[in-house]
Structures are given as structure tokens and as C-alpha cells.
Design a protein around this motif. Sequence first.
Motif, mmCIF file in Angstrom:
data_model
loop_
_atom_site.group_PDB
_atom_site.id
_atom_site.type_symbol
_atom_site.label_atom_id
_atom_site.label_comp_id
_atom_site.label_asym_id
_atom_site.label_seq_id
_atom_site.Cartn_x
_atom_site.Cartn_y
_atom_site.Cartn_z
ATOM 1 N N HIS A 29 -13.316 -8.649 38.945
ATOM 2 C CA HIS A 29 -14.832 -7.386 39.627
ATOM 3 C C HIS A 29 -16.031 -8.014 38.890
ATOM 4 N N LYS A 30 -16.115 -9.505 38.594
ATOM 5 C CA LYS A 30 -17.418 -9.512 37.866
ATOM 6 C C LYS A 30 -17.708 -11.262 38.212
ATOM 7 N N SER A 31 -18.468 -11.867 38.973
ATOM 8 C CA SER A 31 -18.593 -13.073 39.280
ATOM 9 C C SER A 31 -20.175 -13.494 37.902
ATOM 10 N N GLU A 32 -19.561 -14.639 37.811
ATOM 11 C CA GLU A 32 -19.929 -15.110 36.243
ATOM 12 C C GLU A 32 -21.009 -16.385 36.949
ATOM 13 N N SER A 33 -22.131 -17.112 36.380
ATOM 14 C CA SER A 33 -22.520 -17.949 36.610
ATOM 15 C C SER A 33 -21.984 -19.057 35.707
ATOM 16 N N LEU A 34 -21.517 -20.301 36.897
ATOM 17 C CA LEU A 34 -20.686 -21.622 36.268
ATOM 18 C C LEU A 34 -21.700 -22.110 34.737
ATOM 19 N N LEU A 35 -22.955 -21.834 34.803
ATOM 20 C CA LEU A 35 -23.559 -22.150 33.601
ATOM 21 C C LEU A 35 -23.690 -21.099 32.652
ATOM 22 N N ARG A 36 -23.440 -19.952 33.103
ATOM 23 C CA ARG A 36 -23.200 -18.694 32.068
ATOM 24 C C ARG A 36 -21.076 -19.187 31.162
ATOM 25 N N PHE A 37 -20.682 -19.589 32.197
ATOM 26 C CA PHE A 37 -19.370 -20.186 31.771
ATOM 27 C C PHE A 37 -19.414 -21.454 30.694
ATOM 28 N N ILE A 38 -19.735 -22.261 31.266
ATOM 29 C CA ILE A 38 -19.941 -23.449 30.072
ATOM 30 C C ILE A 38 -20.817 -22.599 28.667
ATOM 31 N N GLU A 39 -22.086 -22.160 28.779
ATOM 32 C CA GLU A 39 -22.954 -21.628 27.866
ATOM 33 C C GLU A 39 -21.570 -20.820 26.765
ATOM 34 N N VAL A 40 -20.485 -20.164 27.123
ATOM 35 C CA VAL A 40 -19.370 -19.202 26.791
ATOM 36 C C VAL A 40 -18.634 -20.436 25.599
ATOM 37 N N ILE A 41 -17.802 -21.588 26.579
ATOM 38 C CA ILE A 41 -17.266 -22.308 25.870
ATOM 39 C C ILE A 41 -17.601 -22.985 24.906
ATOM 40 N N GLU A 42 -19.612 -23.593 24.998
ATOM 41 C CA GLU A 42 -19.701 -24.575 24.880
ATOM 42 C C GLU A 42 -19.855 -23.413 23.210
ATOM 43 N N ARG A 43 -20.143 -22.176 23.016
ATOM 44 C CA ARG A 43 -20.261 -21.527 21.370
ATOM 45 C C ARG A 43 -19.136 -21.353 20.928
ATOM 46 N N ALA A 44 -17.677 -20.981 22.117
ATOM 47 C CA ALA A 44 -16.851 -20.779 21.474
ATOM 48 C C ALA A 44 -16.393 -22.213 19.884
ATOM 49 N N LEU A 45 -16.290 -23.994 21.039
ATOM 50 C CA LEU A 45 -15.920 -25.170 20.417
ATOM 51 C C LEU A 45 -17.321 -25.413 19.438
ATOM 52 N N GLY A 46 -18.333 -24.673 19.292
ATOM 53 C CA GLY A 46 -19.555 -26.053 18.590
ATOM 54 C C GLY A 46 -19.806 -26.435 19.129
ATOM 55 N N ARG A 47 -20.367 -26.854 19.994
ATOM 56 C CA ARG A 47 -20.759 -28.045 20.047
ATOM 57 C C ARG A 47 -21.342 -28.520 21.701
ATOM 58 N N THR A 48 -22.372 -28.915 22.200
ATOM 59 C CA THR A 48 -22.808 -28.790 23.371
ATOM 60 C C THR A 48 -23.148 -29.859 24.636
ATOM 61 N N ALA A 49 -22.516 -29.321 25.713
ATOM 62 C CA ALA A 49 -21.407 -30.330 27.162
ATOM 63 C C ALA A 49 -23.475 -31.081 27.497
ATOM 64 N N LEU A 50 -22.092 -32.064 27.785
ATOM 65 C CA LEU A 50 -22.990 -33.099 28.585
ATOM 66 C C LEU A 50 -23.634 -32.996 29.634
ATOM 67 N N LYS A 51 -24.305 -32.557 30.904
ATOM 68 C CA LYS A 51 -23.620 -31.846 32.281
ATOM 69 C C LYS A 51 -24.192 -33.574 33.024
ATOM 70 N N SER A 52 -23.230 -33.666 33.953
ATOM 71 C CA SER A 52 -23.931 -34.221 35.426
ATOM 72 C C SER A 52 -23.593 -33.429 36.397
ATOM 73 N N LEU A 53 -24.676 -33.436 36.785
ATOM 74 C CA LEU A 53 -25.084 -32.678 38.275
ATOM 75 C C LEU A 53 -24.316 -33.015 39.423
ATOM 76 N N GLU A 54 -24.180 -32.500 39.861
ATOM 77 C CA GLU A 54 -23.375 -33.011 41.298
ATOM 78 C C GLU A 54 -23.012 -32.126 42.383
ATOM 79 N N PRO A 55 -23.164 -32.730 43.719
ATOM 80 C CA PRO A 55 -23.318 -32.378 45.136
ATOM 81 C C PRO A 55 -22.359 -30.899 44.988
ATOM 82 N N MET A 56 -21.581 -30.451 46.353
ATOM 83 C CA MET A 56 -21.043 -29.447 45.904
ATOM 84 C C MET A 56 -19.795 -29.984 46.554
ATOM 85 N N GLN A 57 -19.022 -29.759 46.538
ATOM 86 C CA GLN A 57 -17.455 -31.077 46.918
ATOM 87 C C GLN A 57 -17.097 -30.430 47.647
#
Length: 331
Positions: free
Chosen positions: A259-287
Motif C-alpha cells: 500500500h505504498k508505491s515507491e519510485s524505482l530510483l528510490r528503490f535503487i538508492e536503498v540497495i546502493e546504501r545497503a551494499l555500500g556501492r554505487t550503481a552504474l545505470k543504463s537508462l532504457e525505454p519501457m519494455q
Amino acid sequence: MTIFLTGAAGFIGSHVAEALLSRGERVVGIDNLNDYYSVDLKRARLARLSGRTGFDFIEGDVADRAAVDAALKRAASLGGPVTGIVHLAAQAGVRYSLENPYVYADANLMGQVVMLEATRGLDALTHFVYASSSSVYGANTKLPFSTDDPVDHPVSLYAATKRSGELIAHSFSHIHKVPTTGLRFFTVYGPWGRPDMAAYLFCDAIMAGRPIRVFNEGRMERDFTYIDDIVAGVLAALDHPAAPDARGVPTKLYNLGNHKSESLLRFIEVIERALGRTALKSLEPMQAGDVPATYADIEATRRDLGFDPATPIEVGIPKFVAWYKDYHGIA
């Protein structure tokens, strides 16, 4: 008394089995251990259950009538009459349905028919609970998604098979009066999760120094739901057999989401923080087959089942990352 659980080696199925065993249930699980993703991961999930009192596993395919009939007879002989079925076995994945549509017809359509038909010989059965998906909402733009919304325009074959499974269950309940409850899962994540899902894919790529694929250039939102909350919803549904509706049909549909819609970019930020690493992002069109946003209306689920998801991504993602590192031997 016995709970018959399909998809027992799967992500959600293995967690549901563990929860059922923890509350003293007898569980007989079935899974075909297909190679859609790592069979080793599936076997590792089963290994956690194999030593538990009250658990038995049968390897078999839910689309195989003879195998299901034999498994149900064995289940009854092992633990007494089958009183509940939790049918979670399915061919998952939106994008894979574009590549291999036939397995979706076999697992999600034939499997649903076989499992429902098999209940006709189970005199002690009180409830049939099955997995559906938030994908049935298709291209709906009204948020949050409600089970009262129309779901007539699926945008993937996977979604179409899941909606078809709901209709098959409804017709079965109408004819045979077997209570059925369908659960529309919203983007489930957590320890022992699937390698084809975002959290796992992102961790793999970040740890390997590869770019992560960010679809729709990051303009995506998802109702990410932690596995413990999903399991609580499944057990609550099992414990509340569907009552007859206004037409006398004992069938229900519920959303299981955070019951909470999260931004995908926010989701990635939380993963980066948990891993202690920064993601390289390939921005792609909708699948193809994808949708920009999901968001679960859980008012009915709260009212009827007492469902109350309690795990935000800031808590759930670090738990997933800790499991991921441990499973892969990463210090």
C-alpha cells in the motif's frame, strides 16, 4: 490434517511452508523444480525445510493430472485428510512470456484446472487459496489498484493467464461450491528471492560492476512488498475461507501489497546504501508488457483478513542484501 502446497521450492512457497510448519501444520509440498531460474537455489530452499517435522516433498508438475492425483493421495496417507490447498506453483515472469508463451499455458492455465479439478475428491477440504498477480490490472491508470477495478486489458500473456486463472476459479466455485480465494501479489522481494526480480538483478550487477538496466529511464513506480508481509497475508487468507457472494459463489479476490508505491530510483538508492556501492545505470525505454506504476488498494484485505503490512523498503532491502551476501559468500 494436511495443507497441500504447490510451488513449495519457490520463493513465496518455501516461506509459506516454513510459516505453516512453525504454527504446527502438516505440510506436503509439490514442485517440478524447472530450470526457469537456478535449480540449486530451489533445492537450497527445500533443504531448509527438509529437516522440519511435518514436512514432506513430492517432485511433480501441477499440470500433470496423474501426478497431482497421486501426490494428493500420498499427502493424505502421510498426514491425514487434506483440509487446505495453497496453490502457488506457476510460470512467473512478464518478459519471459514473450519468449516462451507455451509454458505459461501449461503451468498457469492447465495447472489451475488440474488443481481445482483435483479438489473434487477431497471431502475434508475447506479452502483453495491460489496466487494471482498485480499484473492483471494491465494498463489501468487509476491508482491505487482495487479489486473492484476492471481487468479486461492485460498487457502481457503472463497477466492474461493470471486473470484467466481467476475466472477459472470463479466458475469452479460457482459450479462445485468449493471456496476459492485469489491473491494478487504486488512485487514481492526478500531473502531467498527470485534471481529474475529487480532486487536480485540489481545486486548482481552492482557487485559485478555492471550497469543495471533501468527501464522507462527510471520513471517507474512499484508497490514493493516484503516477503514476511506476503506470507502473513497468505496464511490469513487460508484461515478465512471465502463466504458466498451476492450470487451465492464462495470466491474472493484480494490485493496483497505494501500500500505504498515507491519510485524505482528510490528503490535503487536503498540497495546502493545497503551494499555500500554505487550503481552504474543504463537508462532504457519501457519494455513490452510492462507498466509504469503499481499501487495496491488493500482496504478490503485489511477489513476481511486483518492484513497489515509492516515492512518498508528501508527495512526489507537491507535484510535481502544481508541474505544475498551470505548466500553468495560475500564478506
